[in-house]
Scaffold this motif. Structure first.
Motif, short mmCIF file in Angstrom:
data_model
loop_
_atom_site.label_atom_id
_atom_site.label_comp_id
_atom_site.label_asym_id
_atom_site.label_seq_id
_atom_site.Cartn_x
_atom_site.Cartn_y
_atom_site.Cartn_z
N GLY A 1 48.55 46.78 44.52
CA GLY A 1 47.50 47.25 44.86
C GLY A 1 46.79 46.42 44.96
O GLY A 1 46.11 46.47 46.64
N LEU B 1 44.70 46.46 49.55
CA LEU B 1 43.60 46.72 49.67
C LEU B 1 43.96 46.13 51.68
O LEU B 1 43.11 46.21 52.41
CB LEU B 1 43.49 45.13 49.34
N SER C 1 35.29 39.84 39.65
CA SER C 1 36.14 40.79 39.76
C SER C 1 37.90 39.70 40.40
O SER C 1 38.00 38.60 39.65
CB SER C 1 37.02 41.87 41.21
N PHE C 2 39.31 39.80 40.18
CA PHE C 2 40.39 39.74 39.82
C PHE C 2 40.22 38.97 42.07
O PHE C 2 40.01 39.67 42.60
CB PHE C 2 41.46 40.93 40.44
N ALA D 1 42.64 39.22 43.62
CA ALA D 1 43.37 40.07 44.90
C ALA D 1 42.17 40.76 45.61
O ALA D 1 42.72 41.36 47.06
CB ALA D 1 44.23 40.89 44.32
N THR D 2 41.04 40.82 45.16
CA THR D 2 40.31 41.28 45.76
C THR D 2 39.40 40.57 47.13
O THR D 2 39.02 41.15 48.32
CB THR D 2 38.93 42.05 45.11
N VAL E 1 34.31 47.54 43.71
CA VAL E 1 35.21 47.26 42.90
C VAL E 1 34.79 48.23 41.72
O VAL E 1 34.04 47.81 41.48
CB VAL E 1 35.43 45.98 41.85
N LEU F 1 34.87 47.86 37.66
CA LEU F 1 35.41 47.15 37.35
C LEU F 1 36.26 47.93 35.63
O LEU F 1 35.15 48.49 35.34
CB LEU F 1 35.19 45.19 37.63
N ASP G 1 38.31 49.73 45.36
CA ASP G 1 38.75 48.49 44.78
C ASP G 1 39.08 49.23 43.71
O ASP G 1 38.55 49.50 42.95
CB ASP G 1 38.82 47.55 44.93
N ALA H 1 42.28 49.49 41.14
CA ALA H 1 42.88 49.07 40.95
C ALA H 1 42.72 49.26 39.43
O ALA H 1 43.86 49.26 38.63
CB ALA H 1 43.26 48.15 41.63
N GLN H 2 41.72 49.14 38.70
CA GLN H 2 40.96 49.11 37.06
C GLN H 2 41.25 51.49 37.40
O GLN H 2 40.68 51.21 35.59
CB GLN H 2 40.54 48.43 36.96
N SER I 1 45.94 50.38 42.24
CA SER I 1 47.78 49.27 41.94
C SER I 1 47.69 50.14 40.51
O SER I 1 47.46 51.09 39.23
CB SER I 1 46.98 48.27 41.29
N PHE J 1 50.28 47.86 38.92
CA PHE J 1 51.00 46.98 37.70
C PHE J 1 50.84 47.74 36.49
O PHE J 1 50.14 48.21 36.24
CB PHE J 1 49.61 45.98 38.40
N GLY K 1 53.33 48.28 42.64
CA GLY K 1 53.25 49.55 43.25
C GLY K 1 51.94 49.72 43.38
O GLY K 1 51.05 48.79 43.03
C1 LIG Z 1 45.44 44.52 39.80
C2 LIG Z 1 43.97 44.25 40.81
C3 LIG Z 1 44.58 44.13 42.00
C4 LIG Z 1 45.73 44.09 42.65
O1 LIG Z 1 46.21 45.07 42.13
P1 LIG Z 1 48.75 44.76 42.27
O2 LIG Z 1 48.74 45.67 41.72
O3 LIG Z 1 48.43 43.67 40.75
O4 LIG Z 1 48.57 43.78 42.82
C5 LIG Z 1 43.34 44.35 42.85
N1 LIG Z 1 41.50 44.31 42.23
C6 LIG Z 1 41.39 44.44 41.21
C7 LIG Z 1 40.25 45.02 40.35
C8 LIG Z 1 42.34 44.47 39.93
O5 LIG Z 1 42.14 44.93 38.98
#
Ligand SMILES: *Cc1c(COP(=O)(O)O)cnc(C)c1O
Length: 369
Positions: free
Chosen positions: A60, A64, A85-86, A88-89, A131, A133, A157, A159-160, A181, A183, A194
């Motif tokens: 994920g 991004l 957020s996490f 990574a955002t 996001v 979220l 985003d 991812a969640q 994501s 994960f 992935g």
């Molecule tokens: C998990 C997550 C990511 C990153 O995803 P990964 O697959 O762990 O790299 C990015 N943004 C948010 C909001 C996430 O929860």
């Protein structure tokens, strides 16, 4: 037995025979990077989300980066995103060489304040990065309109929030691109890392394809700085099995959330998340008022119920973003959320008796004081 935040062996037990078949198929085929497994998963996931292009990538986080990069975001650009957020955002914005512009939450929610995001648009803004979220679809209409007027793009985003919807549309299909994501702990979890980039735009999809392979645009031809951001064939084959079950996972998450909400909605001292249509409850996150979050977490832990704090520190206050010079007090709503948020177990394998134990323990805490 503890009630845990996650129980993947139990959640995946029913899928094991199909997963083994997929593994054997990839083992026999021998094409472990790229190949038909990735292409097939991409087609199926694109159909599931009703999006023209879905491109598998390594995570994920990389989704991004690749999405921003494919949309031309880079040095000298500003990207508006949530203070909550996490990591990574906002890290993805730094990774493409752009500058994160953080906006606060509204007083009551966990998704960024759309009015604040719109007010933060400048001539340097190249993208907005909202996001979804905890799996709650973020209201995008106003952001999309404002971005278009400002000549900026929206990257979601997601991812969640795999499978979350806004009206009839899946999240990740409204902006210029979506990043997902896989994960293992996410709503559609894989078997390692992935991710996925979604887009309706063919030129953007073509750039994503290039960027995930070192900017490769043809045999012996490299045009941009990308990386090795590919999704493995084995991962794709196994995800394809999980994809068939994700509707059931989401239904179980929503059912659990509904039970929690009915039992907890009236408690003073607690704010429950909304049971919004389209919310997939990647997390079920309460706000615990009056400075009692950590006491509730301790109480639950003593009764064998795991919880998690997402997120204890708003992003602008992380050392990673120190160069932006933010100070405590600038994002009051995100800072309050960081002190109040507590996530309860909501994974699809929870039994009725486990959900009951979670609720009993929360109710007991509030009754006893
Ligand atoms: C998990 C997550 C990511 C990153 O995803 P990964 O697959 O762990 O790299 C990015 N943004 C948010 C909001 C996430 O929860």
């Amino acid at each position: 037995m503890r009630v845990t935040m996650l129980d993947l062996p139990r959640q995946l037990a029913a899928l094991a025979p199909a997963l083994r078949v997929a593994f054997e198929r990839v083992l026999a085929d021998g094409r472990f990077v790229g190949g038909p497994e990735v292409a097939r998963f991409e087609q199926r996931v694109a159909a599931r989300l009703s999006v023209p292009h879905a491109l598998g990538v390594s995570s994920g986080s990389d989704a991004l980066v690749v999405a921003l990069s494919a949309l031309g975001v880079g040095a000298g650009h500003e990207v508006i995103t949530s203070a909550y957020s996490f990591v990574a955002t906002a890290e993805s914005i730094l990774r493409v060489g752009a500058r994160p512009v953080f906006v606060d939450l509204p007083p009551d929610g966990f998704n960024l304040d759309a009015a604040a995001a719109i007010a933060a648009l400048t001539s340097r803004t190249r993208a907005l990065l909202p996001v979804h979220l905890f799996g709650e679809p973020c209201a995008l209409r106003a952001l999309l309109d404002a971005a278009e007027r400002a000549g900026a793009v929206v990257v979601e985003d997601c991812a969640q929030a795999f499978g979350a919807t806004l009206g009839a549309r899946a999240v990740g299909t409204l902006g210029a691109a979506g990043a997902f994501s896989f994960f293992p702990a996410k709503v559609l979890g894989g078997f390692g890392d992935g991710g996925l980039v979604t887009t309706a735009d063919l030129p953007t999809a073509t750039r994503v394809r290039a960027l995930r392979q070192h900017g490769r645009t043809g045999p012996d031809r490299y045009e941009a700085v990308g990386g090795n951001y590919r999704l493995d064939a084995l991962q794709a084959a196994l995800l394809d099995v999980a994809l068939e079950h994700v509707g059931g996972f989401i239904a179980a998450r929503r059912q659990c959330a509904g039970e929690y909400l009915r039992a907890l909605a009236e408690l003073p001292g607690l704010v429950v998340p909304p049971l919004t249509e389209g919310h997939v409850f990647g997390c079920f996150t309460l706000r615990v008022l009056d400075g009692r979050r950590d006491a509730l977490a301790r109480h639950l832990s003593e009764r064998g119920v795991e919880t998690a704090v997402y997120y204890a520190t708003p992003l602008p206050l992380q050392p990673l973003f120190a160069a932006l010079g933010h100070r405590a007090g600038e994002f009051p709503n995100a800072e309050r959320a960081a002190g109040e948020a507590l996530s309860l177990p909501v994974h699809p394998a929870l039994t009725a008796s486990e959900r009951g134990r979670v609720l009993d323990a929360v109710l007991e805490f509030f009754r006893s004081r």
